[in-house]
Write a protein that holds these residues in place. Structure first.
Motif: not given
Length: 564
Positions: A334-352, A354-364
């Motif tokens: 369950i955790v691994a599947a969510h991590a994949q979905a979270k990374n996809a989201l963070l990749d998609s908003v990286a350009g928004l 400030g040019g940096s990628r949000l931290d996947p370890s932080l509660c979003t």
């Protein structure tokens, strides 16, 4: 399924907006997304339905953000690229002119029946037979002024019935998704020869119409229902029914489309248990049932979770209720599947960000709703210093999205204020606003955040479905107890409640409860008790995802409203 090839009685589902697929902007928000999910479940389950809506060639609008402010752009689309033109036309009297309607057909596919599906008829007035003004009647979804809206509703309700007749369909029930299509009931009266009737003949005709019509109301406040002055309505309805009939059915002072639907539909429902109670109080004397909304499981489940469910619950796609078995899935998967979905989201908003990628370890934390007062998008930001204090102990980041209606100035100010707060918090809490909230943005958000936040002003949330979508992806909710969450909430099991369910609607107390719950329970569990957090993720799937889906919803409509 083509409406020209079936002789079976069908359920005709009328909705001003329906979300069909990415790139077809025939929806504005939750009402249209719900309609689209319902048609998908009808296709999957083989429920004989046909949907009727408008072509909305210019869409709702595409949202751009300039210096923190919303700017609206038309989102034109060409139905010829996604739909099939039907070789039929009908005419409707709108004011002093005849308006011709063409139609396009879009087929909602079935996940299990290759040759089946649900046809959606998109009405279109952009025809050479019409003058320039009338050609634009089906261009802008919820656009224009009051007169434009009324004329659109004539096209949808009256024109929709006539188009179905011309297609040769035998309609068993008409389902009105909100009051925008209520004028169809007057067309049914006209067909029965009762447009100028009175006494027992009129009563019999109304009873006949009521036996054919189902009405779902979504708005829990009187001010939210479409209302038109009777002089305006009589001017544009073109003598569809006698004015005294219109006034007797539509309410005492103005033509209220919800009251018209209540008077002419024999089966009425709200979209959650609490919403049905509110509607009964708002419209005393009417029986209002409750069918809580649901979402289409396949549409809203991310790819990683779809693959996980395919492996452990093979029939989940066709029987979403089997997701109760999610408790047997290993927590690390369950955790691994969510991590994949979270990374996809963070990749998609990286350009928004400030040019940096949000931290996947932080509660979003995710929040995405229509930007308007009663949704209270600023509740989380009520006390910026308190937010900073919490973040120093338990760091978190926020992703926000949502549109304001072009005429909703308070909604525009909410968007501007969110961007201002994001700037003030930039040194402590990353806050990212994703512009142009739409199907794909929503799908990434509900699956990729860790916590879904919802902060409506009770009792104004009719149902809400975004938290249901999140639950399918193992994302728990932190929400005010209103709408569906009253039914889905199990404290510390499927998520957490803001405030108490006792009529406490005070924004200051809700904000205090939000901060207290976030700091002492939610974030503490996320960072310090990860096995407990992953168990809550599984419980959200098993207890909420298994129930709050559109397969369950349409089965209830079928057994209680259509053929009950």
């Amino acid at each position: 399924m083509s409406p020209t090839r079936t002789t079976l009685p069908v359920i005709a589902y009328f909705s001003m907006e329906i979300a069909l697929e990415e790139g077809i902007p025939t929806y504005s928000g939750g009402l249209g997304v719900l309609a689209g999910d319902m048609m998908r479940s009808a296709a999957d389950l083989g429920v004989p339905m046909v949907a009727v809506t408008l072509a909305s060639r210019a869409g709702y609008f595409r949202q751009e953000i300039h210096d923190g402010a919303q700017v609206e752009r038309a989102e034109h689309w060409d139905p010829a690229l996604r739909c099939r033109r039907l070789p039929l036309k009908v005419v409707v009297r709108v004011g002093s002119r005849d308006v011709w309607l063409g139609a396009w057909q879009y087929d909602v596919p079935s996940a299990r029946r290759a040759q089946m599906g649900v046809p959606v008829i998109l009405l279109d007035t952009d025809l050479p037979e019409n003058n320039e003004e009338d050609r634009t009647l089906t261009h802008w979804l919820y656009g224009g002024d009051t007169t434009y809206r009324l004329r659109q509703e004539i096209v949808l309700g009256v024109g929709g019935v006539r188009m179905l007749r011309t297609l040769g369909l035998k309609v068993q029930k008409y389902h009105l998704n909100e009051g925008h299509s209520a004028l169809l009931t007057l067309e049914l009266l006209r067909e029965l020869g009762a447009s100028e009737a009175s006494g027992p003949l009129l009563d019999e005709a109304i009873a006949n119409v009521r036996s054919q019509c189902v009405f779902t109301t979504h708005t829990p406040v009187e001010a939210g229902h479409d209302r038109y002055s009777y002089p305006l309505a009589e001017q544009w309805l073109g003598g569809l029914v006698d004015p005294r009939i219109l006034r007797s059915l539509g309410g005492p002072e103005r033509l209220n489309m919800t009251r018209l639907a209540l008077a002419t539909c024999g089966w009425v429902n709200g979209v959650a248990g609490r919403h049905a109670e509110t509607s009964r109080a708002l419209f005393p004397g009417y029986e209002v049932h409750a069918i809580t909304n649901g979402v289409h499981a396949q549409r809203w489940t991310s790819e990683p979770f779809q693959m996980l469910y395919d492996r452990y619950i093979p029939q989940w796609l066709h029987e979403p209720e089997l997701l109760v078995r999610a408790l047997r899935i290993p927590q690390d998967e369950i955790v691994a599947a969510h991590a994949q979905a979270k990374n996809a989201l963070l990749d998609s908003v990286a350009g928004l960000a400030g040019g940096s990628r949000l931290d996947p370890s932080l509660c979003t934390i995710g929040f995405a709703r229509r930007m308007t007062d009663y949704k209270r998008p600023g509740l989380l930001f009520s006390d910026l210093e308190r937010m900073r204090s919490i973040a120093r102990r338990f760091p978190f980041q926020v992703i926000v999205s949502g549109k304001a209606h072009p005429h909703d100035q308070p909604g525009h100010r909410h968007i501007e204020q969110l961007h201002s707060w994001a700037g003030e918090l930039a040194d402590t809490i990353p806050v990212v606003f994703i512009p142009d909230y739409r199907l794909e943005v929503a799908r990434r958000m509900v699956s990729g955040v860790d916590l879904w936040l919802n902060t409506p002003q009770p009792p104004l949330e009719a149902s809400g479905t975004s938290g249901m979508k999140a639950a399918l992806n193992g994302v728990p909710s932190l929400s005010v107890l209103d709408g569906w969450w009253i039914e889905g909430w199990e404290e510390g099991i499927t998520g957490w409640a803001i405030g108490i369910d006792g009529g406490d609607h005070d924004a200051h107390r809700h904000a205090a409860s939000l901060y207290e719950k976030l700091e002492t329970t939610v974030l503490r569990t996320f960072y310090e008790h990860r096995p407990a957090w992953s168990m809550i993720m599984k419980s959200a799937i098993a207890r909420n995802g298994s129930y709050f889906n559109s397969h369950r919803m349409i089965r209830r409509y079928a057994s209680e409203a259509y053929w009950g």
